[in-house]
Design a protein around this motif. Structure first.
Motif, PDB file in Angstrom:
ATOM      1  N   PRO A 177       0.816  -1.224   0.000  1.00 53.31           N
ATOM      2  CA  PRO A 177       0.000   0.000   0.000  1.00 53.31           C
ATOM      3  C   PRO A 177       0.845   1.267   0.000  1.00 53.31           C
ATOM      4  O   PRO A 177       0.481   2.263  -0.615  1.00 53.31           O
ATOM      5  CB  PRO A 177      -0.826  -0.096   1.288  1.00 53.31           C
ATOM      6  CG  PRO A 177      -0.845  -1.521   1.625  1.00 53.31           C
ATOM      7  CD  PRO A 177       0.446  -2.086   1.119  1.00 53.31           C
ATOM      8  N   LEU A 178       1.961   1.253   0.662  1.00 56.51           N
ATOM      9  CA  LEU A 178       2.799   2.451   0.698  1.00 56.51           C
ATOM     10  C   LEU A 178       3.536   2.674  -0.615  1.00 56.51           C
ATOM     11  O   LEU A 178       3.882   3.792  -0.957  1.00 56.51           O
ATOM     12  CB  LEU A 178       3.803   2.339   1.850  1.00 56.51           C
ATOM     13  CG  LEU A 178       3.185   2.354   3.251  1.00 56.51           C
ATOM     14  CD1 LEU A 178       4.277   2.168   4.292  1.00 56.51           C
ATOM     15  CD2 LEU A 178       2.445   3.634   3.491  1.00 56.51           C
ATOM     16  N   ALA A 179       3.776   1.600  -1.361  1.00 58.27           N
ATOM     17  CA  ALA A 179       4.524   1.744  -2.610  1.00 58.27           C
ATOM     18  C   ALA A 179       3.656   2.250  -3.754  1.00 58.27           C
ATOM     19  O   ALA A 179       4.154   2.926  -4.649  1.00 58.27           O
ATOM     20  CB  ALA A 179       5.138   0.395  -2.992  1.00 58.27           C
ATOM     21  N   PHE A 180       2.346   1.940  -3.754  1.00 58.64           N
ATOM     22  CA  PHE A 180       1.529   2.246  -4.913  1.00 58.64           C
ATOM     23  C   PHE A 180       0.566   3.411  -4.736  1.00 58.64           C
ATOM     24  O   PHE A 180      -0.010   3.891  -5.686  1.00 58.64           O
ATOM     25  CB  PHE A 180       0.740   1.007  -5.341  1.00 58.64           C
ATOM     26  CG  PHE A 180       1.651  -0.108  -5.779  1.00 58.64           C
ATOM     27  CD1 PHE A 180       2.546   0.063  -6.816  1.00 58.64           C
ATOM     28  CD2 PHE A 180       1.632  -1.319  -5.125  1.00 58.64           C
ATOM     29  CE1 PHE A 180       3.390  -0.949  -7.211  1.00 58.64           C
ATOM     30  CE2 PHE A 180       2.461  -2.347  -5.516  1.00 58.64           C
ATOM     31  CZ  PHE A 180       3.346  -2.160  -6.563  1.00 58.64           C
ATOM     32  N   SER A 181       0.321   3.838  -3.531  1.00 52.93           N
ATOM     33  CA  SER A 181      -0.545   4.995  -3.340  1.00 52.93           C
ATOM     34  C   SER A 181      -0.110   5.741  -2.090  1.00 52.93           C
ATOM     35  O   SER A 181       0.605   5.215  -1.256  1.00 52.93           O
ATOM     36  CB  SER A 181      -2.014   4.567  -3.228  1.00 52.93           C
ATOM     37  OG  SER A 181      -2.209   3.844  -2.047  1.00 52.93           O
ATOM     38  N   GLY A 182      -0.595   6.974  -1.944  1.00 52.78           N
ATOM     39  CA  GLY A 182      -0.156   7.789  -0.829  1.00 52.78           C
ATOM     40  C   GLY A 182      -1.282   8.365  -0.011  1.00 52.78           C
ATOM     41  O   GLY A 182      -1.081   9.322   0.713  1.00 52.78           O
ATOM     42  N   ASP A 183      -2.492   7.807  -0.120  1.00 50.33           N
ATOM     43  CA  ASP A 183      -3.604   8.380   0.643  1.00 50.33           C
ATOM     44  C   ASP A 183      -3.594   7.881   2.086  1.00 50.33           C
ATOM     45  O   ASP A 183      -2.781   7.055   2.482  1.00 50.33           O
ATOM     46  CB  ASP A 183      -4.947   8.081  -0.036  1.00 50.33           C
ATOM     47  CG  ASP A 183      -5.216   6.598  -0.173  1.00 50.33           C
ATOM     48  OD1 ASP A 183      -4.261   5.820  -0.050  1.00 50.33           O
ATOM     49  OD2 ASP A 183      -6.382   6.229  -0.402  1.00 50.33           O
ATOM     50  N   ALA A 184      -4.527   8.403   2.882  1.00 52.29           N
ATOM     51  CA  ALA A 184      -4.552   8.108   4.319  1.00 52.29           C
ATOM     52  C   ALA A 184      -4.892   6.647   4.604  1.00 52.29           C
ATOM     53  O   ALA A 184      -4.372   6.065   5.553  1.00 52.29           O
ATOM     54  CB  ALA A 184      -5.561   9.015   5.014  1.00 52.29           C
ATOM     55  N   ALA A 185      -5.753   6.035   3.797  1.00 57.28           N
ATOM     56  CA  ALA A 185      -6.130   4.640   4.028  1.00 57.28           C
ATOM     57  C   ALA A 185      -4.934   3.713   3.833  1.00 57.28           C
ATOM     58  O   ALA A 185      -4.749   2.749   4.571  1.00 57.28           O
ATOM     59  CB  ALA A 185      -7.277   4.244   3.106  1.00 57.28           C
TER      60      ALA A 185
END
Length: 156
Positions: A78-86
């Motif tokens: 999740p941290l590698a492909f997007s940067g939103d709060a979820a």
């Protein structure tokens, strides 16, 4: 004194007591006991520990390894492909699962009789080396700092 049913003379009894008093018995079950048969006088029967050595089995390690793998994947993707709060929340949950599985594995290994380098065995009564404690503290602190740095910088 013998635990067998065979004949026993006073000479054999004294010889076996001398041999047994010279033995150095380890304090941990993780170390194999010395072979008593080679040291004892003939005809004397000795009791011996028949429980197997304590070690971790594959079925005990499987849930620890699966939780560590699942947590590290939750932290990485999740941290590698997007940067939103979820995704940051899922990444931190993965980091928590990975750290918990590491602690779980360390405690399971300690209960089985294994030890970290520089630290004493469980129940030995000796103190740990301050250098080892400092090294382990620095390594754990660096891992936590890098993980938190990654979460903070990918978020914004």
């Amino acid at each position: 004194m013998s635990t067998g049913t065979g004949p026993e003379t006073e000479e054999l009894r004294q010889g076996s007591e001398q041999v047994l008093s010279e033995l150095v018995v380890p304090t941990s079950y993780a170390i194999a006991l010395p072979a008593i048969e080679d040291l004892a006088a003939p005809g004397v029967v000795h009791e011996r520990e028949i429980r197997p050595r304590r070690r971790l089995r594959w079925w005990q390690l499987l849930p620890i390894v699966l939780m560590a793998t699942f947590g590290s994947l939750m932290f990485a993707f999740p941290l590698a492909f997007s940067g939103d709060a979820a995704s940051s929340m899922i990444g931190m949950l993965g980091l928590l699962l990975t750290a918990a599985s590491g602690g779980w594995g360390a405690m399971a290994a300690r209960r089985a009789g294994y030890k970290w380098p520089g630290l004493p065995r469980r129940g030995s009564g000796t103190r740990a080396s301050w250098r080892a404690i400092m090294a382990y503290t620095l390594i754990a602190g660096a891992a936590v700092a890098l993980a938190l740095w990654r979460v903070v910088h990918l978020r914004g």
